[in-house]
Scaffold this motif. Structure first.
Motif, PDB file in Angstrom:
ATOM      1  N   VAL A 134       0.830  -1.202   0.000  1.00 18.97           N
ATOM      2  CA  VAL A 134       0.000   0.000   0.000  1.00 18.97           C
ATOM      3  C   VAL A 134       0.867   1.255   0.000  1.00 18.97           C
ATOM      4  O   VAL A 134       0.713   2.149  -0.849  1.00 18.97           O
ATOM      5  CB  VAL A 134      -0.955  -0.003   1.215  1.00 18.97           C
ATOM      6  N   ALA A 135       1.794   1.339   0.932  1.00 20.26           N
ATOM      7  CA  ALA A 135       2.671   2.514   1.009  1.00 20.26           C
ATOM      8  C   ALA A 135       3.544   2.631  -0.239  1.00 20.26           C
ATOM      9  O   ALA A 135       3.793   3.743  -0.742  1.00 20.26           O
ATOM     10  CB  ALA A 135       3.540   2.431   2.257  1.00 20.26           C
ATOM     11  N   ARG A 136       4.003   1.504  -0.750  1.00 19.63           N
ATOM     12  CA  ARG A 136       4.872   1.504  -1.936  1.00 19.63           C
ATOM     13  C   ARG A 136       4.133   2.094  -3.141  1.00 19.63           C
ATOM     14  O   ARG A 136       4.670   2.935  -3.878  1.00 19.63           O
ATOM     15  CB  ARG A 136       5.292   0.057  -2.209  1.00 19.63           C
ATOM     16  N   MET A 137       2.892   1.673  -3.344  1.00 18.71           N
ATOM     17  CA  MET A 137       2.130   2.161  -4.496  1.00 18.71           C
ATOM     18  C   MET A 137       1.691   3.603  -4.315  1.00 18.71           C
ATOM     19  O   MET A 137       1.730   4.391  -5.265  1.00 18.71           O
ATOM     20  CB  MET A 137       0.918   1.260  -4.727  1.00 18.71           C
ATOM     21  N   ARG A 138       1.279   3.965  -3.109  1.00 18.82           N
ATOM     22  CA  ARG A 138       0.857   5.350  -2.873  1.00 18.82           C
ATOM     23  C   ARG A 138       2.004   6.311  -3.159  1.00 18.82           C
ATOM     24  O   ARG A 138       1.799   7.385  -3.733  1.00 18.82           O
ATOM     25  CB  ARG A 138       0.359   5.537  -1.439  1.00 18.82           C
ATOM     26  N   ALA A 139       3.192   5.949  -2.742  1.00 11.77           N
ATOM     27  CA  ALA A 139       4.345   6.825  -2.962  1.00 11.77           C
ATOM     28  C   ALA A 139       4.592   7.043  -4.453  1.00 11.77           C
ATOM     29  O   ALA A 139       4.862   8.172  -4.894  1.00 11.77           O
ATOM     30  CB  ALA A 139       5.578   6.232  -2.290  1.00 11.77           C
ATOM     31  N   GLU A 140       4.493   5.978  -5.243  1.00  7.23           N
ATOM     32  CA  GLU A 140       4.741   6.124  -6.675  1.00  7.23           C
ATOM     33  C   GLU A 140       3.588   6.817  -7.387  1.00  7.23           C
ATOM     34  O   GLU A 140       3.798   7.616  -8.304  1.00  7.23           O
ATOM     35  CB  GLU A 140       5.025   4.758  -7.306  1.00  7.23           C
TER      36      GLU A 140
END
Length: 563
Positions: free
Chosen positions: A460-466
């Motif tokens: 979740v955090a990985r995709m939100r950041a990108e």
């Protein structure tokens, strides 16, 4: 939610309203024709069930049950009120959109002949082969040997896949290619990829496809995920299900299977019928073989209900539930026009190009660790949702600069090509999660997903950041899916629920074996003769891409072993 044709100028879309797609010959039969016994009963008409019905019919009698109704192209909703009235519930059991809510993870699947293929984004993509390292040995070997390549190609051919080309120059695709290139220049391991799609982009122009269904070319309207009213989507009702019917399979819609039980050497399939011309009623048929293919929620629900009625099943039924690493984000009100404003049967907005299919491309993120790879696919707003979104989104994102505020005001004033919503992007992230969810039955016997902590998983955090990086490249604001906001419950949403009947090499680790045979826990390698599962529920974890190709290819493999 989690869905152009012409490369040459002669295939460009007109600006006026689109002609209605012709009605298709009906596949479903009258319930009065239902026989008391069949060699094989297939439950569900998604990518697993349609493949099974097509491949197993012919020499033996095959019956397919679908709980939803059969749809003609012009019957799909194209307004917000139409979508709302097609939300499946106890009051509207034949609704097209089956949206299951929970406190942790919601799931959206289709309900109709063709299953979720009626409302998906049509993306046909193969997973990386090292995704399967923890799967049953037979599946690992099938991928390693290249055997699964043959089944995947068979699926691609039946679905008649095509891809948009650079010549189409859709603005949302160009936007995504540009922001992906920017991330790559920043040193991120990412590449831009045009996706293969189960959409008639160029093959048939008001002409019959290989299965005899008249199709028109895609008109770039952006409405894939509310049902293709133009008839250009290669959903399962125009290919695999046609083949099944041509080979003698009997297809019955409005038939919801409740549970199965052993009846001597046969299986008794208990159903709830909802005919159009009379009150609902319950009944049953006998079969030598039953293939459950009602999806992760549906097949797991049938097995859990069957277990409650006395059928011995593995304790792993209901486990290894995955969201396929799905995460929905909205890149709102950028400085660049994106043409994501779906127009359905109407005319495209002034000063816009065609929207295209819902998804046409992805930013594909690489990593030496397979669990850290993911896609960010671009999307579009179907016409049915555009009016609600253009009015609601300004309240969820505060634009600090005057040009952005002016675009928001244009949206409030009316449907505009130069408004904020048409300067926005829909992002669907797909990656990998821990598959730690469970499917349980609620008080009414309906399957629900339970997964505390899914929102805190690393994907979740990985995709939100990108997504924030893509959105910010042209001054946009990343807005989470409204359902993710704490005010609306804080739950994630998946359009690719997987697992619940996970495959494994023994009953202690899974619900079915590599061929989809349901384990009998009274022996570690014993199976219930004649009882199978063939859909996304058997996947023991995420695949990191849209899963339809994997589900259909595994069904092709299993059907070969059953024929």
């Amino acid at each position: 939610m989690a869905t152009v044709c012409a490369v040459a100028a002669g295939l460009c879309l007109p600006r006026g309203a689109n002609a209605a797609a012709p009605n298709r010959s009906v596949l479903s039969r009258s319930l009065s024709l239902l026989k008391p016994q069949y060699d094989t009963v297939v439950v569900g008409s998604g990518y697993g069930g349609s493949v099974m019905a097509a491949r197993l019919s012919g020499a033996r009698s095959v019956c397919l049950f679908e709980r939803g109704r059969e749809w003609q192209p012009q019957e799909f909703p194209d307004s917000a009120s139409g979508v709302v009235t097609q939300l499946r519930s106890e009051a509207t059991p034949l609704g097209l959109f089956d949206y299951r809510t929970s406190s942790d993870l919601d799931a959206l699947v289709g309900n109709g002949l063709g299953g979720t293929s009626l409302i998906n984004a049509n993306v046909v993509v193969a997973p990386d082969r090292d995704v399967f390292t923890a799967w049953p040995a037979a599946i690992r070997n099938a991928y390693a040997s290249g055997a699964m390549d043959v089944f995947e190609q068979r699926v691609r051919q039946m679905l008649a896949v095509e891809a948009m080309t650079e010549a189409n120059a859709l603005r949302k695709t160009v936007f995504h290619a540009s922001t992906t290139a920017r991330r790559k220049r920043a040193g991120v391991a990412v590449d831009f990829q045009r996706m293969d799609l189960a959409v008639n982009l160029t093959r048939h122009h008001n002409a019959a496809n290989a299965q005899g269904v008249v199709q028109s070319r895609c008109r770039l309207c952006g409405d894939c995920v509310t049902g293709c009213r133009g008839g250009s989507k290669n959903s399962l009702d125009v290919n695999y299900l046609r083949v099944a019917a041509q080979r003698g399979a009997e297809i019955y819609t409005r038939m919801e299977v409740e549970y199965v039980e052993r009846a001597g050497e046969l299986w008794r399939v208990h159903y709830l019928a909802r005919p159009a011309d009379r009150a609902p009623y319950r009944g049953s048929v006998l079969a030598s073989r039953v293939v459950l293919a009602a999806g992760s929620l549906g097949s797991t629900q049938v097995l859990l209900r069957s277990a409650a009625m006395g059928l011995p099943v593995s304790p792993r039924v209901g486990t290894r539930v995955s969201a396929n690493g799905d995460y929905l984000g909205l890149g709102y009100n950028a400085a660049v026009q994106t043409d994501t404003f779906g127009f359905g049967d109407g005319a495209a907005l002034a000063d816009t190009r065609g929207v295209g299919p819902t998804i046409t491309s992805a930013a594909r993120y690489a990593s030496s660790n397979a669990r850290e790879r993911f896609l960010i696919e671009e999307g579009a707003w179907p016409r049915a949702l555009t009016d609600a979104l253009r009015l609601a989104l300004p309240a969820l994102a505060n634009a600090p600069d005057t040009p952005a505020a002016q675009r928001e005001l244009r949206d409030i004033a009316g449907r505009r090509g130069n408004g904020a919503l048409n300067h926005s992007m829909v992002y669907l992230g797909i990656g990998h999660d821990s598959a730690s969810g469970r499917i349980v039955l609620d008080g009414s016997g309906t399957a629900r997903i339970v997964w505390p902590g899914v929102s805190a998983e690393p994907f979740v955090a990985r995709m939100r950041a990108e997504m924030r990086q893509h959105t910010g490249a042209f001054g946009g604001t990343l807005v989470d899916s409204p359902r993710t906001h704490p005010v609306f419950g804080g739950a994630l949403t998946t359009v690719h629920p997987l697992g619940g009947c996970p495959m494994a090499d023994d009953a202690g680790a899974g619900a079915v074996d590599a061929d989809g045979r349901v384990y009998d826990p009274r022996g570690s390698h014993a199976v219930h003769a004649g009882l199978y599962v063939a859909d996304g529920s058997i996947l023991p974890g995420s695949v990191g891409v849209n899963p339809l190709l994997t589900i259909a290819a595994l069904a092709e493999r299993a059907a070969g072993s059953m024929s």
